[in-house]
Design a protein around this motif. Sequence first.
Motif, PDB file in Angstrom:
ATOM      1  N   LEU A 319       0.834  -1.195   0.000  1.00 44.21           N
ATOM      2  CA  LEU A 319       0.000   0.000   0.000  1.00 44.21           C
ATOM      3  C   LEU A 319       0.870   1.247   0.000  1.00 44.21           C
ATOM      4  CD1 LEU A 319      -2.668  -1.067   2.668  1.00 44.21           C
ATOM      5  CD2 LEU A 319      -2.831  -1.199   0.163  1.00 44.21           C
ATOM      6  N   ALA A 320       0.299   2.340  -0.523  1.00 43.46           N
ATOM      7  CA  ALA A 320       1.046   3.595  -0.592  1.00 43.46           C
ATOM      8  C   ALA A 320       1.434   4.083   0.801  1.00 43.46           C
ATOM      9  CB  ALA A 320       0.213   4.659  -1.320  1.00 43.46           C
ATOM     10  N   ARG A 321       0.546   3.877   1.779  1.00 41.24           N
ATOM     11  CA  ARG A 321       0.852   4.338   3.133  1.00 41.24           C
ATOM     12  C   ARG A 321       1.990   3.517   3.753  1.00 41.24           C
ATOM     13  NH1 ARG A 321      -1.728   1.045   6.937  1.00 41.24           N
ATOM     14  NH2 ARG A 321      -3.356  -0.328   6.128  1.00 41.24           N
ATOM     15  N   GLU A 322       2.146   2.249   3.322  1.00 42.85           N
ATOM     16  CA  GLU A 322       3.246   1.436   3.824  1.00 42.85           C
ATOM     17  C   GLU A 322       4.587   1.931   3.283  1.00 42.85           C
ATOM     18  OE1 GLU A 322       0.801  -2.792   4.344  1.00 42.85           O
ATOM     19  OE2 GLU A 322       2.106  -2.454   2.612  1.00 42.85           O
ATOM     20  N   VAL A 323       4.587   2.341   2.024  1.00 40.82           N
ATOM     21  CA  VAL A 323       5.805   2.912   1.434  1.00 40.82           C
ATOM     22  C   VAL A 323       6.142   4.235   2.120  1.00 40.82           C
ATOM     23  CG1 VAL A 323       6.822   3.858  -0.678  1.00 40.82           C
ATOM     24  CG2 VAL A 323       5.410   1.779  -0.788  1.00 40.82           C
ATOM     25  N   GLN A 324       5.089   5.036   2.330  1.00 34.63           N
ATOM     26  CA  GLN A 324       5.303   6.312   3.010  1.00 34.63           C
ATOM     27  C   GLN A 324       5.855   6.094   4.418  1.00 34.63           C
ATOM     28  OE1 GLN A 324       1.955   9.005   2.846  1.00 34.63           O
ATOM     29  NE2 GLN A 324       2.590  10.095   4.690  1.00 34.63           N
ATOM     30  N   LEU A 325       5.309   5.124   5.133  1.00 37.53           N
ATOM     31  CA  LEU A 325       5.769   4.827   6.486  1.00 37.53           C
ATOM     32  C   LEU A 325       7.215   4.366   6.478  1.00 37.53           C
ATOM     33  CD1 LEU A 325       5.128   4.479   9.499  1.00 37.53           C
ATOM     34  CD2 LEU A 325       4.347   2.144   8.973  1.00 37.53           C
ATOM     35  N   GLY A 379      12.838  14.659  12.213  1.00 37.68           N
ATOM     36  CA  GLY A 379      12.741  13.560  11.248  1.00 37.68           C
ATOM     37  C   GLY A 379      11.364  13.480  10.627  1.00 37.68           C
ATOM     38  N   ILE A 380      10.329  13.668  11.450  1.00 33.37           N
ATOM     39  CA  ILE A 380       8.951  13.632  10.925  1.00 33.37           C
ATOM     40  C   ILE A 380       8.708  14.810   9.992  1.00 33.37           C
ATOM     41  CG2 ILE A 380       6.515  13.769  11.561  1.00 33.37           C
ATOM     42  CD1 ILE A 380       7.240  12.369  14.178  1.00 33.37           C
ATOM     43  N   THR A 381       9.157  15.999  10.423  1.00 33.67           N
ATOM     44  CA  THR A 381       8.894  17.225   9.648  1.00 33.67           C
ATOM     45  C   THR A 381       9.586  17.194   8.293  1.00 33.67           C
ATOM     46  OG1 THR A 381       8.689  18.480  11.714  1.00 33.67           O
ATOM     47  CG2 THR A 381       9.068  19.736   9.683  1.00 33.67           C
ATOM     48  N   PHE A 382      10.884  16.885   8.303  1.00 26.52           N
ATOM     49  CA  PHE A 382      11.647  16.951   7.064  1.00 26.52           C
ATOM     50  C   PHE A 382      11.638  15.627   6.289  1.00 26.52           C
ATOM     51  CE2 PHE A 382      13.365  20.444   9.535  1.00 26.52           C
ATOM     52  CZ  PHE A 382      13.428  21.458   8.588  1.00 26.52           C
ATOM     53  N   GLY A 383      11.136  14.571   6.883  1.00 28.06           N
ATOM     54  CA  GLY A 383      11.041  13.303   6.159  1.00 28.06           C
ATOM     55  C   GLY A 383       9.688  13.079   5.519  1.00 28.06           C
ATOM     56  N   TYR A 384       8.715  13.938   5.903  1.00 33.18           N
ATOM     57  CA  TYR A 384       7.350  13.710   5.401  1.00 33.18           C
ATOM     58  C   TYR A 384       7.273  13.901   3.886  1.00 33.18           C
ATOM     59  CZ  TYR A 384       2.365  14.245   4.608  1.00 33.18           C
ATOM     60  OH  TYR A 384       1.099  14.110   4.121  1.00 33.18           O
ATOM     61  N   TYR A 385       7.848  14.996   3.370  1.00 33.56           N
ATOM     62  CA  TYR A 385       7.724  15.267   1.933  1.00 33.56           C
ATOM     63  C   TYR A 385       8.376  14.178   1.087  1.00 33.56           C
ATOM     64  CZ  TYR A 385       8.361  17.385  -2.636  1.00 33.56           C
ATOM     65  OH  TYR A 385       8.366  17.610  -3.990  1.00 33.56           O
ATOM     66  N   PRO A 386       9.627  13.749   1.372  1.00 31.90           N
ATOM     67  CA  PRO A 386      10.203  12.655   0.567  1.00 31.90           C
ATOM     68  C   PRO A 386       9.381  11.365   0.679  1.00 31.90           C
ATOM     69  CG  PRO A 386      11.926  13.791   1.784  1.00 31.90           C
ATOM     70  CD  PRO A 386      10.625  14.291   2.306  1.00 31.90           C
ATOM     71  N   ALA A 387       8.883  11.067   1.898  1.00 28.59           N
ATOM     72  CA  ALA A 387       8.072   9.856   2.068  1.00 28.59           C
ATOM     73  C   ALA A 387       6.778   9.956   1.279  1.00 28.59           C
ATOM     74  CB  ALA A 387       7.778   9.644   3.559  1.00 28.59           C
ATOM     75  N   ARG A 388       6.167  11.120   1.302  1.00 26.45           N
ATOM     76  CA  ARG A 388       4.929  11.332   0.550  1.00 26.45           C
ATOM     77  C   ARG A 388       5.177  11.206  -0.943  1.00 26.45           C
ATOM     78  NH1 ARG A 388      -0.486  10.945   1.373  1.00 26.45           N
ATOM     79  NH2 ARG A 388      -1.644  12.491   0.123  1.00 26.45           N
ATOM     80  N   ARG A 389       6.309  11.740  -1.387  1.00 27.36           N
ATOM     81  CA  ARG A 389       6.651  11.671  -2.807  1.00 27.36           C
ATOM     82  C   ARG A 389       6.859  10.223  -3.237  1.00 27.36           C
ATOM     83  NH1 ARG A 389      11.534  15.096  -5.708  1.00 27.36           N
ATOM     84  NH2 ARG A 389      11.314  14.185  -7.803  1.00 27.36           N
ATOM     85  N   ALA A 390       7.506   9.419  -2.380  1.00 27.22           N
ATOM     86  CA  ALA A 390       7.730   8.009  -2.708  1.00 27.22           C
ATOM     87  C   ALA A 390       6.406   7.256  -2.816  1.00 27.22           C
ATOM     88  CB  ALA A 390       8.614   7.366  -1.646  1.00 27.22           C
ATOM     89  N   SER A 391       5.453   7.560  -1.937  1.00 25.68           N
ATOM     90  CA  SER A 391       4.179   6.839  -1.941  1.00 25.68           C
ATOM     91  C   SER A 391       3.308   7.206  -3.137  1.00 25.68           C
ATOM     92  CB  SER A 391       3.416   7.129  -0.644  1.00 25.68           C
ATOM     93  OG  SER A 391       3.014   8.487  -0.575  1.00 25.68           O
ATOM     94  N   LYS A 392       3.575   8.354  -3.761  1.00 24.18           N
ATOM     95  CA  LYS A 392       2.764   8.816  -4.886  1.00 24.18           C
ATOM     96  C   LYS A 392       3.300   8.349  -6.239  1.00 24.18           C
ATOM     97  CE  LYS A 392      -0.348  11.194  -2.626  1.00 24.18           C
ATOM     98  NZ  LYS A 392      -1.789  10.786  -2.681  1.00 24.18           N
ATOM     99  N   LEU A 393       4.406   7.613  -6.249  1.00 23.99           N
ATOM    100  CA  LEU A 393       4.957   7.142  -7.513  1.00 23.99           C
ATOM    101  C   LEU A 393       3.999   6.149  -8.192  1.00 23.99           C
ATOM    102  CD1 LEU A 393       8.730   6.539  -6.646  1.00 23.99           C
ATOM    103  CD2 LEU A 393       7.771   8.385  -8.028  1.00 23.99           C
ATOM    104  N   ASP A 394       3.930   6.260  -9.508  1.00 28.13           N
ATOM    105  CA  ASP A 394       3.138   5.301 -10.275  1.00 28.13           C
ATOM    106  C   ASP A 394       3.957   4.025 -10.444  1.00 28.13           C
ATOM    107  OD1 ASP A 394       2.500   4.176 -13.252  1.00 28.13           O
ATOM    108  OD2 ASP A 394       0.709   4.985 -12.266  1.00 28.13           O
ATOM    109  N   PRO A 395       3.394   2.841 -10.125  1.00 21.92           N
ATOM    110  CA  PRO A 395       4.169   1.584 -10.182  1.00 21.92           C
ATOM    111  C   PRO A 395       4.769   1.305 -11.563  1.00 21.92           C
ATOM    112  CG  PRO A 395       2.099   1.250  -9.017  1.00 21.92           C
ATOM    113  CD  PRO A 395       2.030   2.617  -9.614  1.00 21.92           C
ATOM    114  N   ILE A 396       4.018   1.575 -12.632  1.00 20.49           N
ATOM    115  CA  ILE A 396       4.508   1.285 -14.000  1.00 20.49           C
ATOM    116  C   ILE A 396       5.671   2.200 -14.338  1.00 20.49           C
ATOM    117  CG2 ILE A 396       3.898   1.293 -16.440  1.00 20.49           C
ATOM    118  CD1 ILE A 396       1.047   0.588 -15.608  1.00 20.49           C
ATOM    119  N   ASP A 397       5.530   3.523 -14.043  1.00 18.90           N
ATOM    120  CA  ASP A 397       6.633   4.455 -14.301  1.00 18.90           C
ATOM    121  C   ASP A 397       7.839   4.136 -13.455  1.00 18.90           C
ATOM    122  OD1 ASP A 397       5.071   5.772 -16.143  1.00 18.90           O
ATOM    123  OD2 ASP A 397       4.347   7.284 -14.710  1.00 18.90           O
TER     124      ASP A 397
END
Length: 402
Positions: A319-325, A379-397
């Motif tokens: 799940l996207a939230r698992e990648v974000q976590l 860590g939460i503040t500055f790690g949120y954006y990269p984690a969010r970006r990783a979870s939003k990646l399209d699997p095929i791309d």
Amino acid sequence: MIDMMGATLLLALREIQRHLLRSFLTTLGIIIGVAAVVTMVTLGNGVTASVKNQISSLGSNVLIVFPVQGDRGMPRAFRQDDIDAVRKQIAGVEEVSGSVSSSATAFHNGQSWRTSVQGVENDFLRARSIEIDTGRAFTSEEMTAGKNVCLIGVKVRQAIFVVGASPLGENIRLNNVSCTVVGVLKERGEGGGPDQDSDNIVMMPLKTVQRRFTGSNDLNYFVIKYDSAYSSATIQDSVVRLLRERRLLQEGSDNDFNIVDTAQVNQALGAATGALTAMVAVIAGISLLVGGIGIMNIMLVSVTERTREIGIRLAIGALAREVQLQFLTEAVVLCCLGGLVGLALAFLLSWGLSSVISVPFIFNPVVNVASFLFSALMGITFGYYPARRASKLDPIDALRHE
């Protein structure tokens, strides 16, 4: 849920271990920031405590009055009549006593030591909250007659007496004056007012020092201990009016004496030390901010490097939230590790620097825990954006990424 968190944490630690040097360099800003903040706060607390200890050696609710150069030229010393007038005419005064001092060399049993001889009365000891460790204070007869008896500070005892030997009843020589030791003062430390080092001192009855050392009835200064129910400002105004009248100062002329309030000195020094500590802590906090930006930067690089890995995880059902976590956990773990290293470094620095500058080492658990929690928050503040970006990646791309 617990199993998932445990697995996520293990993956985060494994990823950090794979790039150990990069992880260390990434957390360097956090390490320096936490170490600087905790070290400066700890040293600031130690300096504040040291200052308070030194001010407390002056006594609480105490005014110190000493002559200064006025319009008439050289400072004019006080006399016993001034002391008596303050005692009788100003309400709220509990103790008032003058002091005179002179330098001397103490001799005993072949040992010599350069010290200060101070003439005082028992009122002075009570006003300054000076306590006697062993022995006794002066008797009324000794003060009235100006007997050759003395109280010695701990440094004088250590310098001219054999370790473990009792100095009570022993005779010491101060220049050419012999005196009998009747008491040893409790340790007070340096900076105890006009006497400077309060432990390197020999106290004798006021009349004795005036007759045998200074040769006059002048007083270097006097102290006033006042009732805490009275306002310090009111007492000071009364003292100023009385002394101006006794010293025949014309209206509009400057005072030829000065008054120091120990409470005001304590408050002013405490405020200055606190402000300096806060300023340095804010500057060190900027390092934490820079460290947080470094965490965000390296996490964005990590997302780019692991794009195919993210695509595979998403393709097989993650799940996207698992990648974000996962990425958020890595950022928090990095900051927490940096915070722990920073706390360890701060402990060593604080302990070492406290010894170097001779202030007490005061461990503050609240500051240490708060610094660690703040690093986790970074860590939460500055790690949120990269984690969010990783979870939003399209699997095929992500799978097509090279």
